[in-house]
Write a protein that holds these residues in place. Structure first.
Motif, short mmCIF file in Angstrom:
data_model
loop_
_atom_site.label_atom_id
_atom_site.label_comp_id
_atom_site.label_asym_id
_atom_site.label_seq_id
_atom_site.Cartn_x
_atom_site.Cartn_y
_atom_site.Cartn_z
N GLU A 18 4.82 9.77 -9.48
CA GLU A 18 4.35 9.99 -10.85
C GLU A 18 3.75 11.38 -11.02
O GLU A 18 3.83 11.99 -12.08
CB GLU A 18 3.31 8.93 -11.22
CG GLU A 18 3.99 7.69 -11.80
CD GLU A 18 3.05 6.50 -11.89
OE1 GLU A 18 1.82 6.71 -11.88
OE2 GLU A 18 3.54 5.37 -11.93
N GLU A 19 3.16 11.85 -9.95
CA GLU A 19 2.54 13.16 -10.00
C GLU A 19 3.57 14.28 -10.09
O GLU A 19 3.29 15.35 -10.63
CB GLU A 19 1.72 13.33 -8.72
CG GLU A 19 0.53 14.24 -8.83
CD GLU A 19 -0.18 14.27 -7.49
OE1 GLU A 19 -0.27 15.36 -6.91
OE2 GLU A 19 -0.61 13.19 -7.01
N HIS A 20 4.76 14.04 -9.51
CA HIS A 20 5.75 15.11 -9.42
C HIS A 20 6.99 14.90 -10.28
O HIS A 20 7.74 15.85 -10.50
CB HIS A 20 6.20 15.29 -7.96
CG HIS A 20 5.10 15.78 -7.07
ND1 HIS A 20 4.15 14.96 -6.53
CD2 HIS A 20 4.79 17.03 -6.65
CE1 HIS A 20 3.32 15.65 -5.80
NE2 HIS A 20 3.67 16.92 -5.86
N THR A 80 0.85 -1.20 0.00
CA THR A 80 0.00 0.00 0.00
C THR A 80 0.88 1.24 0.00
O THR A 80 0.63 2.20 -0.74
CB THR A 80 -0.86 0.03 1.28
OG1 THR A 80 -1.21 -1.30 1.62
CG2 THR A 80 -2.09 0.88 1.09
N LYS A 87 3.88 1.44 -1.05
CA LYS A 87 4.55 1.52 -2.35
C LYS A 87 3.63 2.16 -3.39
O LYS A 87 4.02 3.07 -4.14
CB LYS A 87 4.98 0.12 -2.78
CG LYS A 87 5.61 0.07 -4.17
CD LYS A 87 6.31 -1.27 -4.40
CE LYS A 87 6.90 -1.38 -5.79
NZ LYS A 87 5.95 -1.66 -6.85
N LYS A 88 2.38 1.71 -3.35
CA LYS A 88 1.43 2.22 -4.33
C LYS A 88 1.22 3.73 -4.14
O LYS A 88 1.28 4.52 -5.08
CB LYS A 88 0.09 1.48 -4.17
CG LYS A 88 -0.90 1.72 -5.26
CD LYS A 88 -1.92 0.57 -5.32
CE LYS A 88 -3.11 0.97 -6.16
NZ LYS A 88 -4.08 1.81 -5.42
N GLU A 89 1.03 4.08 -2.91
CA GLU A 89 0.77 5.48 -2.60
C GLU A 89 1.98 6.35 -2.97
O GLU A 89 1.83 7.44 -3.54
CB GLU A 89 0.48 5.61 -1.09
CG GLU A 89 -0.23 6.92 -0.75
CD GLU A 89 -0.44 7.07 0.77
OE1 GLU A 89 -0.51 8.22 1.21
OE2 GLU A 89 -0.52 6.03 1.49
N CYS A 90 3.17 5.85 -2.67
CA CYS A 90 4.38 6.61 -2.95
C CYS A 90 4.59 6.74 -4.46
O CYS A 90 4.94 7.81 -4.95
CB CYS A 90 5.58 5.92 -2.30
SG CYS A 90 7.10 6.83 -2.56
N GLU A 91 4.35 5.65 -5.16
CA GLU A 91 4.56 5.72 -6.62
C GLU A 91 3.58 6.69 -7.27
O GLU A 91 3.92 7.38 -8.23
CB GLU A 91 4.45 4.31 -7.22
CG GLU A 91 5.73 3.51 -6.93
CD GLU A 91 5.72 2.08 -7.47
OE1 GLU A 91 4.65 1.63 -7.94
OE2 GLU A 91 6.79 1.43 -7.40
N GLU A 92 2.39 6.75 -6.72
CA GLU A 92 1.43 7.75 -7.23
C GLU A 92 1.98 9.16 -7.04
O GLU A 92 1.90 10.01 -7.92
CB GLU A 92 0.08 7.62 -6.49
CG GLU A 92 -0.82 6.57 -7.10
CD GLU A 92 -2.01 6.25 -6.20
OE1 GLU A 92 -2.34 7.08 -5.32
OE2 GLU A 92 -2.58 5.16 -6.37
N PHE A 93 2.53 9.37 -5.86
CA PHE A 93 3.11 10.69 -5.57
C PHE A 93 4.27 10.99 -6.53
O PHE A 93 4.37 12.08 -7.09
CB PHE A 93 3.61 10.74 -4.12
CG PHE A 93 4.29 12.02 -3.76
CD1 PHE A 93 3.55 13.13 -3.33
CD2 PHE A 93 5.67 12.17 -3.87
CE1 PHE A 93 4.17 14.32 -3.02
CE2 PHE A 93 6.30 13.37 -3.56
CZ PHE A 93 5.54 14.44 -3.12
N TYR A 115 14.39 4.24 -7.90
CA TYR A 115 13.76 4.99 -8.99
C TYR A 115 14.74 6.04 -9.50
O TYR A 115 15.37 6.73 -8.70
CB TYR A 115 12.51 5.74 -8.48
CG TYR A 115 11.48 4.82 -7.83
CD1 TYR A 115 10.36 4.40 -8.53
CD2 TYR A 115 11.63 4.42 -6.51
CE1 TYR A 115 9.42 3.56 -7.94
CE2 TYR A 115 10.71 3.60 -5.91
CZ TYR A 115 9.60 3.16 -6.62
OH TYR A 115 8.68 2.35 -6.04
#
Lengths: 362, 144, 501
Positions: free
Chosen positions: A81-83, A71, A73-79, A109
């Motif tokens: 990708e956004e920035h 979870t 990881k998912k949340e962080c990757e969303e962040f 990354y």
């Protein structure tokens, strides 16, 4: 318990190697060096910072991440990708060994800030990246950026440093500078993020000591927007270096005169120009004076700095051979990898040893 | 030579010097026991008028008129200190009349009384100096 | 009237076995509490005149005197204590406001006494100040806002106006007029010898003391007494007094009978006129007005001297301090509700304001939260009683402390709290010539130097114990403090943990 929930004091071993000519060498050498100082660690933390290891991605920020769960990881990757524009992502390669257990998810990354986001933020690029790192580390539960510089990386875990090096396959990396840390904490943390080096952007710090000015330094640096979430000396020292070097554009020599400022009596004995400069630095950066025992090795893009507290309450030895400079808590940790030294000495308290790679050699 | 000097700026007219002086010659340890019920005969006296006060005691002059006038040799100058030999004094009071400072006085036990800088007592600093609460009396070297 | 009769609070006890009738008590009591009765060859005392200042006790050469608290009592009443009843008798008789001197003596919590200091063990060595350097030097003033370099990329050494102190202590504002000349001279000379500063208070600066200008803070208060260009430019720093801990929200009043001779000349007011400092500055009704005064004073001194703004610790002190930090002031002085005074209405002294420990902690935090802590230094006063209080104040976040009462005690004050009577038997808070001379500044300044030297040693010992060898590493270092017997809220405000945590 993890760092940040209590203040964890530790004794330690540190080591660092740099090639002034920018020649890249294997991480095995730093493992060999820190292994000698096994007695100075107690298996509750070890780690490495390696510079020049990602030449193929040298224009991208390399984020090394610990995730507690998917979870996060998912949340962080969303962040991310956004920035950021994510150029590459992968698990950090490791070896399964008996000595290293309870590993989190460890990812890497290569990123660059999204131009629109960066423009919107009205920040310079490095400040933008630093702020994103703070955001992830303080706001996304279970996600932790432990390395965020360009062409460098931090590798750390709970364990003895030699096992940590083997675990991360450090022998398979080549760089122009490595630093290492073996930890002897007085409490028992079970969290990998609490191991050292501590890094922000390309600044990494390994530190042996326990500073008595901690809360004075912490409360001062937090006023400038830093958040000390781990409550460790190394964290606050890293932020001080970032504040002085990146934000105030001080040279590393000047930084030494701030963090291990000469005594007033010494300052008064200097010629006028130097005296005024030292006075200015002590006056202006009084809250960045670090008090109490420490020896630190700071890694940064294109160089390495070693510094002792002004009373030299921790051991630290420097050795030189040709273009190589070695720094370690004990001379034995240098001799084991290079017995034939041109020069070996113990820097005085407050006397910084700053080594930079010749221009254009990286 | 060290002498007793007074500074009227700081003299409070408290008269403690007189009592410490009287106490100094008693060889008692406790002032209450020494001076209880006694009318004291101090060798230092506070002069007061119109809000000004200061203590007067022997100046230990370089050319002491009292010694000059002493008809029996009871008063002598020893290492700069003017001493009285009580056995020789016959109470003629010539010295009392000679002294321009009024620092020598008659006493009930026959011999005259005067300051001997406490050298006959256990204290190295004259007791009037020690007892002064405001450093109005000092014991110091000021040259001749 | 009989109903106004109040039995004395203290009784003079004379041991007649020890009294030798030397009459020093009689001569030294400005309140005329002692008398020699010739006919009976006996000293007698009148308890009703005694203020319990211990002058007679201290000077009695045979230890024949002591002062005891009277056991005369009203009927026990937890609500109506004797003090409250007596105050009503006094006011019913006089119709006036009750006056008091020195700091608040009431039983409010003293937070300094509920804070303990840390020391190093094992993991970090303590430092022996007798063998290693130990630095107590502090600078007060704003920090440069940015680093600039010249064409040779050397740092431009453009420090804002500041003062340097050999240790984090200054003598707080006590005016010439409320204090005697000799007290002022003692403070000035001690400051010069120690390398610290004293503060003129609002009574101007006596012409003899201009030579100590390097060690002088000159005050500009609401009465503007004694303020002129030379006064401002002679000083090391200028303080605008907005408030005082002992009497927040009100001004000062030095009665005309004390405005004589040099005092009238120094204050620049006619002899015999009352020196009344208004409650507010009548040119400062808001923060923007304060800014104007700050800059007027800076203009007058060509931006060479730091400006201090002194306020009383009141409920919204952190918001006020934040405003001051943005008003051009270089230093904020905060005076806690226990701060001393030469005279204040009793009710105000005892019931208005807040403890300095809480005010300091909250101001320091607020300024840091707002990122403006570097704009100003913080000086706190309002009852610093020992070197331990100083260490605690610095660790809570102060740059320096002001001491007033402690300095007066060093000069002989016995805290009888009768300054407003003008008959200080110790020559400190009086203008009566015969009393003033009781304070010999040659003794006074040495005692101040001794006290500060002793405190400096103690500060160094405590710093060394913590493994700190420079005072700046103690500033705001709240981890070095722990609370005992404090509740969650108090700990939160102080920003410290409880002992054992």
């Amino acid at each position: 318990m993890r760092e940040g929930m209590f203040r964890n004091l530790s004794g330690c071993a540190i080591s660092g190697i740099i090639s002034k000519s920018g020649k890249r060498f294997s991480g095995q050498r730093i493992i060999d060096s820190i292994t000698v100082m096994h007695e100075r660690s107690n298996g509750l933390g070890g780690g490495f910072a390696a510079y020049g290891i990602y030449p193929e991605y040298k224009d991208y920020y390399a984020f090394h991440m610990f995730y507690d769960n998917r979870t996060a990881k998912k949340e962080c990757e969303e962040f991310l990708e956004e920035h950021f524009d994510i150029i590459n992502l992968s698990k950090i390669p490791t070896r399964k060994i008996r000595e290293i257990t309870d590993e989190p998810l460890i990812w890497r990354y290569f990123v660059t800030p999204l131009p629109t986001k960066l423009a919107e933020s009205q920040l310079d690029e490095r400040e933008f990246v630093a702020r994103c790192v703070f955001r992830i580390n303080t706001c996304i539960d279970g996600a932790y950026v432990f390395s965020s510089g360009k062409n460098m990386g931090v590798f750390k875990a709970v364990g003895f440093p030699e096992d940590v090096g083997y675990f991360y396959r450090l022998d398979e990396y080549e760089g122009y500078c490595f630093t290492a840390h073996g930890r002897y904490p007085t409490n028992t943390p079970g969290w990998w993020g609490g191991a050292h080096p501590f890094a922000l952007l390309d600044y990494s710090v390994v530190h042996n000591g326990e500073i008595s000015s901690y809360d004075a330094n912490r409360r001062a640096i937090e006023m400038y927007g830093y958040k000390c979430t781990l409550l460790t000396d190394t964290e606050v020292i890293t932020y001080i270096i970032d504040y002085l070097h990146r934000k105030n554009k001080l040279t590393f020599n000047e930084i030494c005169s701030v963090m291990a400022a000469p005594f007033w009596s010494t300052i008064e004995s200097k010629p006028q120009e130097e005296r005024e400069e030292l006075e200015f630095l002590r006056y202006t950066f009084a809250s960045q004076l670090i008090n109490g025992p420490f020896s630190i090795i700071v890694g940064f893009e294109g160089g390495m700095m070693a510094l002792n507290d002004r009373l030299k309450l921790r051991s630290m030895v420097v050795g030189e051979k040709d273009d190589m400079v070695y720094v370690a808590s004990e001379e034995a940790a240098i001799r084991v990898i290079q017995n034939d030294l041109d020069k070996v000495w113990s820097p005085k308290g407050g006397e910084g040893v700053i080594v930079t790679v010749e221009k254009g050699k990286i | 030579m060290k002498r007793v000097y007074v500074n009227e700026n700081w003299c409070l007219g408290c008269h403690l010097c007189e009592y410490y002086c009287a106490f100094a010659s008693t060889n008692e340890k406790d002032m209450a026991r020494a001076l209880k019920g006694i009318k004291i005969s101090p060798r230092i006296r506070v002069e007061e008028m119109d809000g000004i006060s200061f203590a007067v005691s022997c100046r230990h002059c370089n050319e002491p008129l009292c010694v000059k006038g002493c008809i029996t040799g009871a008063l002598t100058r020893v290492d700069g200190i003017i001493m009285i030999d009580k056995d020789k004094c016959i109470s003629c009071y010539t010295c009392v009349l000679c002294c321009p400072y009024g620092a020598v006085s008659p006493s009930e036990d026959g011999a005259v009384l005067k300051c001997e800088l406490c050298i006959k007592t256990y204290s190295r600093t004259p007791m009037c100096v020690k007892g002064c609460p405001n450093e109005a009396i000092v014991f110091e070297e000021r040259g001749e | 009237m009989a109903i106004d009769y109040i039995y004395p609070d203290y009784e003079i006890v004379r041991n007649y076995d020890r009294c030798i009738n030397c009459r020093v008590c009689e001569r030294q009591c400005a309140n005329e509490a002692h008398e020699y009765i010739e006919s009976s060859n006996k000293m007698v005392s009148d308890d009703s005149k005694c203020v319990n200042c211990h002058r007679c006790v201290s000077l009695c050469p045979t230890r024949a005197l002591k002062i005891v608290k009277s056991d005369h009592t009203f009927k026990t009443n937890a609500n109506w204590e004797g003090k409250s009843i007596k105050e009503i008798y006094k006011q019913a008789e006089s119709g006036g406001v009750l006056l008091s001197s020195m700091g608040n003596p009431e039983n409010y919590p003293v937070y300094f006494d509920k804070i303990l200091i840390n020391a190093s063990q094992v993991t970090n060595p303590s430092i022996d100040p007798l063998r290693e350097p130990m630095e107590t030097r502090v600078y007060l003033g704003a920090k440069p806002s940015k680093i600039e370099r010249d064409e040779n990329s050397r740092i431009k050494r453009n420090l804002p106006p500041h003062v340097m102190l050999s240790m984090p202590v200054m003598f707080s504002a006590m005016s010439y007029g409320s204090l005697s000349y000799n007290a002022h001279e003692s403070l000035a000379r001690a400051s010069a010898e120690l390398g610290i500063l004293y503060n003129t208070g609002e009574g101007g600066l006596h012409e003899n003391l201009y030579k100590y200008g390097k060690n002088t803070i000159v005050q500009v208060a609401s009465g503007r007494f004694g303020v002129h260009k030379k006064y401002l430019s002679s000083a090391a720093a200028i303080e605008i007094k907005m408030g005082q801990g002992a009497k927040p929200g009100i001004g000062g009043h030095l009665p005309g009978k004390k405005i004589v001779g040099d005092i009238s000349r120094t204050r620049m007011i006619p002899e015999g006129t009352d020196a009344i400092s208004p409650a507010p500055h009548h040119d400062i009704y808001s923060i923007e007005d304060l800014r104007q005064l700050v800059y007027s004073l800076k203009e007058a001194t060509r931006y060479t001297k730091p400006v201090i703004v002194k306020i009383a610790a009141v409920h919204n002190v952190s918001a006020i301090a934040s405003g001051i930090a943005r008003s051009g002031a270089d230093i904020i002085a905060i005076d806690g509700f226990r701060g001393g005074t030469g005279a204040a209405p009793t009710r105000i002294r005892d019931h208005v304001g807040i403890p300095i420990e809480l005010a300091l902690a909250s101001v320091d935090k607020r300024l840091r939260d707002e990122g403006i802590r570097d704009n100003v230094s913080i000086v706190v006063g309002g009852s610093i009683r020992s070197s331990a209080d100083i260490v605690k104040a610095i660790a809570l976040g102060a740059d320096c402390v002001y001491i007033g009462t402690a300095a007066l005690i060093a000069l002989g004050c016995h805290l009888c709290r009768s300054c407003h009577s003008g008959k200080c038997n110790w020559g400190i808070a009086t203008q009566r010539e015969d009393l003033v001379k009781r304070l010999n500044p040659n003794i006074g300044y040495k005692r101040l130097v001794n006290l500060m030297t002793a405190w400096q040693h103690e500060i160094m010992e405590m710093m060394g114990g913590m493994g700190i060898n420079s005072i700046e590493s103690l500033k705001g270092n709240r981890l070095m403090l722990r609370g005992v017997g404090l509740n969650e809220k108090e700990l939160e405000i102080l920003g410290i943990k409880h002992a054992g945590e």
